[in-house]
Design an enzyme around this catalytic site. Sequence first.
Site, short mmCIF file in Angstrom:
data_model
loop_
_atom_site.label_atom_id
_atom_site.label_comp_id
_atom_site.label_asym_id
_atom_site.label_seq_id
_atom_site.Cartn_x
_atom_site.Cartn_y
_atom_site.Cartn_z
N ASN A 144 0.88 -1.17 0.00
CA ASN A 144 0.00 0.00 0.00
C ASN A 144 0.91 1.22 0.00
OD1 ASN A 144 -1.85 2.02 0.47
ND2 ASN A 144 -2.32 1.42 2.58
N TRP A 145 1.02 1.85 -1.18
CA TRP A 145 1.99 2.93 -1.31
C TRP A 145 1.53 4.23 -0.67
CZ3 TRP A 145 4.21 2.56 -7.03
CH2 TRP A 145 5.04 1.44 -7.12
N LYS A 146 0.23 4.37 -0.40
CA LYS A 146 -0.31 5.60 0.19
C LYS A 146 0.09 6.82 -0.66
CE LYS A 146 0.00 3.27 4.62
NZ LYS A 146 0.12 3.35 6.06
N HIS A 158 -9.48 1.67 4.62
CA HIS A 158 -8.19 1.78 5.31
C HIS A 158 -8.34 2.73 6.49
CE1 HIS A 158 -4.05 2.82 6.19
NE2 HIS A 158 -3.74 1.65 5.64
N GLU A 211 -6.58 5.04 7.61
CA GLU A 211 -6.33 6.47 7.34
C GLU A 211 -7.54 7.12 6.70
OE1 GLU A 211 -2.67 5.70 5.28
OE2 GLU A 211 -1.82 5.06 7.19
N GLU A 260 -5.84 -4.66 10.29
CA GLU A 260 -4.74 -3.74 10.57
C GLU A 260 -5.03 -2.98 11.86
OE1 GLU A 260 -2.59 -2.56 6.71
OE2 GLU A 260 -4.44 -1.44 6.73
N GLY A 263 2.30 2.08 10.73
CA GLY A 263 3.32 3.12 10.61
C GLY A 263 4.01 3.48 11.91
N SER A 280 3.03 -2.28 10.26
CA SER A 280 4.48 -2.36 10.52
C SER A 280 5.09 -3.72 10.18
CB SER A 280 4.79 -1.96 11.97
OG SER A 280 4.41 -0.63 12.21
N GLY A 326 2.75 -1.18 4.27
CA GLY A 326 2.93 0.22 3.89
C GLY A 326 4.40 0.54 3.70
N GLY A 327 5.03 1.00 4.76
CA GLY A 327 6.43 1.47 4.70
C GLY A 327 7.37 0.52 3.97
P1 PGA Z 1 2.70 0.11 7.58
O1 PGA Z 1 1.29 0.42 6.87
O2 PGA Z 1 3.20 -1.20 7.03
O3 PGA Z 1 3.60 1.27 7.20
O4 PGA Z 1 2.45 0.04 9.05
C1 PGA Z 1 0.37 -0.61 6.66
C2 PGA Z 1 -0.89 -0.03 6.08
O5 PGA Z 1 -1.26 1.07 6.43
O6 PGA Z 1 -1.55 -0.69 5.25
#
Ligand code: PGA
Length: 288
Positions: A45-47, A131, A133, A203, A209, A249, A270-271
């Site tokens: 997930n590149w956001k 998601h 966010e 999640e 994050g 994470s 994500g990251g």
């Molecule tokens: P993260 O993000 O791996 O950076 O914690 C995961 C996500 O939000 O899907």
Amino acid sequence: MKLSLPLATLLTSAAAFTSSPAFVGRSAPFSTTALDARKPFMCGNWKLNPTTKDEAVELAKGIAAAVADDCISDVALFVPYVYIESAKQAVGGKVEIGAELISPEEKGAFTGAVSTSMVKSMGVNWSLAGHSERRTIFGESNEYINAQCLKLIEKGMNVMLCIGELEEEFEKDLASAVCAVQLKKGLAGISKEDMKRVAIAYEPVWAIGTGKVATPEIAQKVHASCRKILAEMYDQETADNTRILYGGSVTPDSVDELMAQPDIDGALVGGASLDATKFARIINFKKV
Ligand code: PGA
């Protein structure tokens, strides 16, 4: 092979599974037999990343290079709209390219919105919905998220419904209860048949994050409870065939233990998906 299903059950659902729109006409990388219904699914997930199209292309190419023909995982990248076309070109069919978000509206005066039809016309089959966010920063409700899921299904697309509890809810031991509500509201109106086009990403918000990955035991407990909810909402077969990914994470250091849990079928990353070397290690996790 993590499934403990009777072979007969798995074989019975083989035909239905392989005729799922997500899998029709697709050779590698996606699984094509019910025995593989829960083939590991590793998603990035590149956001709001990376900063430029050139960086996006380089990253997509680096990730695709890590996907061998006999890769143990199906791989998808959820990327910003503006990178969809170039990312698709860069991965050369080895990786599914999905949208991070779609609008439930079809057309009209919704400035900034992007519809399912628009992304579908670019060859996109998947989108995230719900998601954390989107829930917390953009205020998307369970009802709005449900409308997104229904629209994706109506259009013959696939949806990854993201769910998860806040830190204070986790501390009150409410993780499973929160997930149950988000599952029931998010999937309202989606039939058993359509569940073949749904994946779930658990999640925990406190793990996204933050570097605070849930322990494999905590994640497994919530995943098992989500599967139980799916069995109550649909039936055991549907629950057993639905991929439930963990997100929050995930790194090369945590992926192997997480994937060793019986109810964890993949990761939404994500990251670490912004670093091709790290994500390559996650895609090709080691069985412990
Ligand atoms: P993260 O993000 O791996 O950076 O914690 C995961 C996500 O939000 O899907």
